[in-house]
Scaffold this motif. Structure first.
Motif, PDB file in Angstrom:
ATOM      1  N   ILE A 104      -4.070 -10.245  -9.410  1.00 60.12           N
ATOM      2  CA  ILE A 104      -5.482  -9.856  -9.225  1.00 60.12           C
ATOM      3  C   ILE A 104      -5.481  -8.677  -8.255  1.00 60.12           C
ATOM      4  CG2 ILE A 104      -7.807 -10.622  -8.632  1.00 60.12           C
ATOM      5  CD1 ILE A 104      -6.907 -13.465  -8.944  1.00 60.12           C
ATOM      6  N   VAL A 105      -5.699  -7.494  -8.812  1.00 58.13           N
ATOM      7  CA  VAL A 105      -5.509  -6.271  -8.040  1.00 58.13           C
ATOM      8  C   VAL A 105      -6.851  -5.756  -7.510  1.00 58.13           C
ATOM      9  CG1 VAL A 105      -4.610  -3.899  -8.142  1.00 58.13           C
ATOM     10  CG2 VAL A 105      -3.547  -5.709  -9.521  1.00 58.13           C
ATOM     11  N   ALA A 106      -6.870  -5.384  -6.242  1.00 54.58           N
ATOM     12  CA  ALA A 106      -8.075  -4.784  -5.655  1.00 54.58           C
ATOM     13  C   ALA A 106      -8.308  -3.427  -6.310  1.00 54.58           C
ATOM     14  CB  ALA A 106      -7.877  -4.610  -4.150  1.00 54.58           C
ATOM     15  N   GLY A 107      -9.486  -3.265  -6.907  1.00 58.62           N
ATOM     16  CA  GLY A 107      -9.811  -1.967  -7.504  1.00 58.62           C
ATOM     17  C   GLY A 107     -10.147  -0.955  -6.427  1.00 58.62           C
ATOM     18  N   PHE A 108     -10.281   0.318  -6.823  1.00 59.43           N
ATOM     19  CA  PHE A 108     -10.908   1.343  -5.983  1.00 59.43           C
ATOM     20  C   PHE A 108      -9.996   1.881  -4.881  1.00 59.43           C
ATOM     21  CE2 PHE A 108     -14.446   1.759  -2.530  1.00 59.43           C
ATOM     22  CZ  PHE A 108     -14.847   3.011  -2.939  1.00 59.43           C
ATOM     23  N   GLN A 109      -8.901   1.171  -4.562  1.00 60.91           N
ATOM     24  CA  GLN A 109      -8.111   1.597  -3.396  1.00 60.91           C
ATOM     25  C   GLN A 109      -6.699   2.006  -3.756  1.00 60.91           C
ATOM     26  OE1 GLN A 109      -6.381  -2.050  -1.075  1.00 60.91           O
ATOM     27  NE2 GLN A 109      -8.554  -2.414  -1.323  1.00 60.91           N
ATOM     28  N   GLY A 126     -17.240   3.767  -8.147  1.00 58.20           N
ATOM     29  CA  GLY A 126     -16.951   3.326  -9.510  1.00 58.20           C
ATOM     30  C   GLY A 126     -15.473   3.380  -9.848  1.00 58.20           C
ATOM     31  N   GLY A 127     -14.637   3.604  -8.834  1.00 59.09           N
ATOM     32  CA  GLY A 127     -13.213   3.867  -9.080  1.00 59.09           C
ATOM     33  C   GLY A 127     -12.376   2.683  -9.538  1.00 59.09           C
ATOM     34  N   SER A 128     -12.937   1.465  -9.526  1.00 56.86           N
ATOM     35  CA  SER A 128     -12.141   0.317 -10.000  1.00 56.86           C
ATOM     36  C   SER A 128     -11.806   0.445 -11.483  1.00 56.86           C
ATOM     37  CB  SER A 128     -12.905  -0.989  -9.794  1.00 56.86           C
ATOM     38  OG  SER A 128     -13.178  -1.168  -8.443  1.00 56.86           O
ATOM     39  N   ASP A 129     -12.648   1.131 -12.239  1.00 52.28           N
ATOM     40  CA  ASP A 129     -12.332   1.370 -13.663  1.00 52.28           C
ATOM     41  C   ASP A 129     -11.018   2.133 -13.758  1.00 52.28           C
ATOM     42  OD1 ASP A 129     -14.882   0.368 -14.307  1.00 52.28           O
ATOM     43  OD2 ASP A 129     -15.788   2.362 -14.242  1.00 52.28           O
ATOM     44  N   THR A 130     -10.852   3.095 -12.863  1.00 56.34           N
ATOM     45  CA  THR A 130      -9.648   3.926 -12.888  1.00 56.34           C
ATOM     46  C   THR A 130      -8.426   3.101 -12.491  1.00 56.34           C
ATOM     47  OG1 THR A 130     -10.944   5.875 -12.442  1.00 56.34           O
ATOM     48  CG2 THR A 130      -8.614   6.012 -11.887  1.00 56.34           C
ATOM     49  N   THR A 131      -8.605   2.227 -11.505  1.00 55.05           N
ATOM     50  CA  THR A 131      -7.498   1.331 -11.148  1.00 55.05           C
ATOM     51  C   THR A 131      -7.055   0.567 -12.401  1.00 55.05           C
ATOM     52  OG1 THR A 131      -8.505   1.008  -8.977  1.00 55.05           O
ATOM     53  CG2 THR A 131      -6.800  -0.578  -9.638  1.00 55.05           C
ATOM     54  N   ALA A 132      -8.023   0.015 -13.133  1.00 53.87           N
ATOM     55  CA  ALA A 132      -7.695  -0.817 -14.297  1.00 53.87           C
ATOM     56  C   ALA A 132      -6.885  -0.040 -15.333  1.00 53.87           C
ATOM     57  CB  ALA A 132      -8.984  -1.353 -14.917  1.00 53.87           C
ATOM     58  N   VAL A 133      -7.331   1.170 -15.645  1.00 53.99           N
ATOM     59  CA  VAL A 133      -6.608   1.945 -16.669  1.00 53.99           C
ATOM     60  C   VAL A 133      -5.230   2.364 -16.147  1.00 53.99           C
ATOM     61  CG1 VAL A 133      -6.618   4.086 -17.995  1.00 53.99           C
ATOM     62  CG2 VAL A 133      -8.653   2.678 -17.916  1.00 53.99           C
ATOM     63  N   ALA A 134      -5.144   2.668 -14.851  1.00 50.76           N
ATOM     64  CA  ALA A 134      -3.836   3.039 -14.288  1.00 50.76           C
ATOM     65  C   ALA A 134      -2.869   1.847 -14.370  1.00 50.76           C
ATOM     66  CB  ALA A 134      -4.000   3.497 -12.839  1.00 50.76           C
ATOM     67  N   LEU A 135      -3.383   0.632 -14.173  1.00 53.16           N
ATOM     68  CA  LEU A 135      -2.519  -0.553 -14.298  1.00 53.16           C
ATOM     69  C   LEU A 135      -2.030  -0.669 -15.745  1.00 53.16           C
ATOM     70  CD1 LEU A 135      -4.519  -3.360 -12.342  1.00 53.16           C
ATOM     71  CD2 LEU A 135      -2.837  -1.759 -11.428  1.00 53.16           C
ATOM     72  N   ALA A 136      -2.960  -0.480 -16.692  1.00 54.24           N
ATOM     73  CA  ALA A 136      -2.593  -0.599 -18.114  1.00 54.24           C
ATOM     74  C   ALA A 136      -1.547   0.453 -18.488  1.00 54.24           C
ATOM     75  CB  ALA A 136      -3.830  -0.462 -18.996  1.00 54.24           C
ATOM     76  N   GLU A 139       1.528   8.381   3.843  1.00 52.50           N
ATOM     77  CA  GLU A 139       1.650   7.912   5.229  1.00 52.50           C
ATOM     78  C   GLU A 139       1.139   6.485   5.403  1.00 52.50           C
ATOM     79  OE1 GLU A 139      -0.060  10.771   7.887  1.00 52.50           O
ATOM     80  OE2 GLU A 139       0.936  12.386   6.810  1.00 52.50           O
ATOM     81  N   PHE A 140       1.013   5.773   4.266  1.00 54.72           N
ATOM     82  CA  PHE A 140       0.602   4.380   4.299  1.00 54.72           C
ATOM     83  C   PHE A 140      -0.845   4.192   4.753  1.00 54.72           C
ATOM     84  CE2 PHE A 140       2.616   0.094   4.180  1.00 54.72           C
ATOM     85  CZ  PHE A 140       3.342   0.362   3.039  1.00 54.72           C
ATOM     86  N   GLN A 141      -1.653   5.215   4.558  1.00 53.12           N
ATOM     87  CA  GLN A 141      -3.068   5.090   4.896  1.00 53.12           C
ATOM     88  C   GLN A 141      -3.831   4.642   3.649  1.00 53.12           C
ATOM     89  OE1 GLN A 141      -4.353   7.953   8.044  1.00 53.12           O
ATOM     90  NE2 GLN A 141      -3.327   9.371   6.682  1.00 53.12           N
ATOM     91  N   ILE A 142      -4.880   3.850   3.869  1.00 46.58           N
ATOM     92  CA  ILE A 142      -5.691   3.379   2.739  1.00 46.58           C
ATOM     93  C   ILE A 142      -6.560   4.530   2.242  1.00 46.58           C
ATOM     94  CG2 ILE A 142      -7.538   1.793   2.065  1.00 46.58           C
ATOM     95  CD1 ILE A 142      -6.432  -0.114   4.256  1.00 46.58           C
ATOM     96  N   THR A 143      -6.583   4.723   0.942  1.00 43.76           N
ATOM     97  CA  THR A 143      -7.443   5.750   0.336  1.00 43.76           C
ATOM     98  C   THR A 143      -8.377   5.063  -0.660  1.00 43.76           C
ATOM     99  OG1 THR A 143      -5.820   6.075  -1.415  1.00 43.76           O
ATOM    100  CG2 THR A 143      -5.696   7.586   0.468  1.00 43.76           C
ATOM    101  N   THR A 144      -9.458   5.750  -1.045  1.00 41.88           N
ATOM    102  CA  THR A 144     -10.299   5.215  -2.127  1.00 41.88           C
ATOM    103  C   THR A 144     -10.518   6.293  -3.190  1.00 41.88           C
ATOM    104  OG1 THR A 144     -12.327   5.756  -0.920  1.00 41.88           O
ATOM    105  CG2 THR A 144     -11.497   3.511  -0.688  1.00 41.88           C
ATOM    106  N   LEU A 145     -10.884   5.822  -4.387  1.00 39.41           N
ATOM    107  CA  LEU A 145     -10.854   6.697  -5.565  1.00 39.41           C
ATOM    108  C   LEU A 145     -12.192   7.308  -5.935  1.00 39.41           C
ATOM    109  CD1 LEU A 145      -8.752   4.282  -7.843  1.00 39.41           C
ATOM    110  CD2 LEU A 145      -7.914   5.927  -6.163  1.00 39.41           C
ATOM    111  N   GLY A 146     -13.230   7.079  -5.125  1.00 41.88           N
ATOM    112  CA  GLY A 146     -14.579   7.546  -5.492  1.00 41.88           C
ATOM    113  C   GLY A 146     -15.374   6.385  -6.056  1.00 41.88           C
TER     114      GLY A 146
END
Ligand code: ADP
Ligand code: ASP
Ligand code: MG
Length: 409
Positions: free
Chosen positions: A135-140, A154-164, A145-152
């Motif tokens: 169960i992957v956290a979307g959007f991040q 609505g970005g969890s959709d992008t996380t999902a496709v990147a996983l696929a 440098e190991f810093q947390i970033t976010t994708l903009g």
């Protein structure tokens, strides 16, 4: 025995908006496991949570962007994946909640608009083969440098496709991505605004990309770009109703495409008009490089020149107004007049059929003219026409244009 097919399932904010809804998602996922699927989940924050976090940041400094902001706004997803993992475990399903740093979702360092560079697909496939549901956290993501970033937004959709895409690369098999949301399909217009909007069964990547880029909130634009690049079929479907949704994939040849497939809108638009600005493209290059550097995404740009000087207009999103204004005031001379128009709206018609049918622009503008809507900026491409005008005219214009192109039939 054949291995269970891995399917990425993304659940948006409304789908996990309460404990009851998280329980319902867990039951649906458990059912998919019982049917022989190996689901990989990508999950958004509970609805309203990201907005709440953004408003906290805004109270401290409205123009701040950087690592602390991304760390803050990414935190909503940590809550939802943990709760969903608990709900699945309660149903006897092994689950592993994963933040971006735990899985390995590498991004660049453009905070708030980061782009995914790689995903550890092998780890996901390994978990699936052990019968565990990741169960992957979307959007991040996580930068070098190991810093947390976010994708903009609505970005969890992008996380999902990147996983696929990463899973597909690992297994050498197609990996479908299901986007579960609060509507059953992609519609011919936003059903919240246009009551006569119709369900669309299939869309090409190209059309969906334009729709997303032009403000249709249903999918994050980068998600469609990635899906097209890695050939990940997407199905947009309902979290609440069992019904086949809209498939997004390659354009099918030989199909008679409608001239216009959908009307999209973006309510959150602002226009900056500058006059007179220094002549020549050198000034424009410097201005837009400076704005990009501050994290302002400029959408449409128009420029014209006469003997009085160079006139410039461009559109940005409402939330970037403070950033853009600060930059312009710091860099431009006081002689340049700045007109700021907030709460504008952009309306667009999209369709691959436009390539072979002239006259769409004329019908589009005639329709706005009949409604007496003054247009500030216009832009077109092979498969879309967009116009920006005062947001007060949005609802009537979207509905009239939807009707004009027969999308309500
Ligand atoms: P999620 O939280 O699941 O990511 P979003 O709110 O991001 O959901 O996206 C779903 C919403 O997108 C719908 O509720 C709908 O109002 C909006 N939307 C905009 N344009 C369209 C469209 N053409 N078809 C369907 N939904 C649309
Ligand atoms: N939670 C983030 C947002 O609200 C990401 C997402 O929902 O896709 O924008
Ligand atoms: Mg969304």
């Amino acid at each position: 025995m054949a291995q269970a097919p891995i399917i990425v399932k993304k659940f948006g904010g409304t789908s996990v908006g309460s404990i009851e809804r998280i329980e319902a998602v867990a039951s649906r996922v458990a059912h998919a496991v019982q049917k022989g699927q190996a689901p990989v989940l990508a999950v958004s924050a509970m609805s309203g949570e990201t907005n709440r976090l953004i408003s906290l940041a805004y109270q401290v400094d409205p123009s701040y962007r950087g690592p602390a902001y991304d760390m803050l706004v990414a935190s909503g997803e940590q809550v939802s994946i943990a709760l969903l993992a608990m709900a699945l475990e309660k149903r006897g399903i092994s689950a592993r909640p994963l933040l971006a740093y735990q899985l390995g979702i590498q991004t660049d360092s453009i905070f708030s608009k980061a782009r995914i560079q790689s995903v550890n697909g092998a780890f996901l496939v390994d978990l699936c083969r052990q019968g565990v549901v990741p169960i992957v956290a979307g959007f991040q993501g996580i930068d070098e440098e190991f810093q947390i970033t976010t994708l903009g937004r609505g970005g969890s959709d992008t996380t999902a496709v990147a996983l696929a895409a990463a899973i597909c690369e690992e297994t050498r098999e197609k990996c479908v991505c299901e986007i579960f949301t609060d509507v059953t399909h992609v519609y011919s217009a936003d059903p919240r605004l246009v009551k006569t909007a119709k369900k669309i069964k299939k869309l090409s990547f190209e059309e969906m990309m334009e729709m997303a880029a032009l403000g249709s909130k249903i999918l994050h634009v980068r998600c469609v770009e990635l899906a097209a690049k890695y050939q990940v079929p997407i199905q947009v479907r309902s979290s609440f109703i069992e019904e086949e949704g809209t498939w997004i994939g390659e354009e099918e040849s030989g199909m008679e495409n409608p001239v216009v497939s959908a009307v999209t809108h973006e309510a959150n638009t602002a226009i900056f008009k500058l006059f007179p600005v220094p002549f020549g493209p050198g000034f424009l290059a410097e201005l837009f490089a400076g704005l990009a550097d501050k994290g302002v995404v400029v959408d449409i740009i128009t420029q014209s020149q006469n003997e009085e000087g160079q006139r410039l207009a461009f559109s940005i999103s409402n939330e970037d107004i403070p950033l853009a204004e600060k930059y312009i005031q710091q860099t431009l001379s006081e002689k340049v007049e700045l007109v700021k128009l907030s709460n504008m709206a952009k309306i667009s018609v999209v369709g691959v059929g436009m390539r072979n049918h002239p006259g769409v622009a004329s019908r589009f503008f005639k329709c706005l003219d009949r409604l007496d809507v003054p247009v500030h900026i216009v832009t077109t491409s092979e498969i879309k026409i967009s116009a920006v005008f005062d947001g007060a005219h949005l609802e009537k214009s979207v509905n009239a244009i939807h009707k004009e192109f027969g999308l309500d039939q």
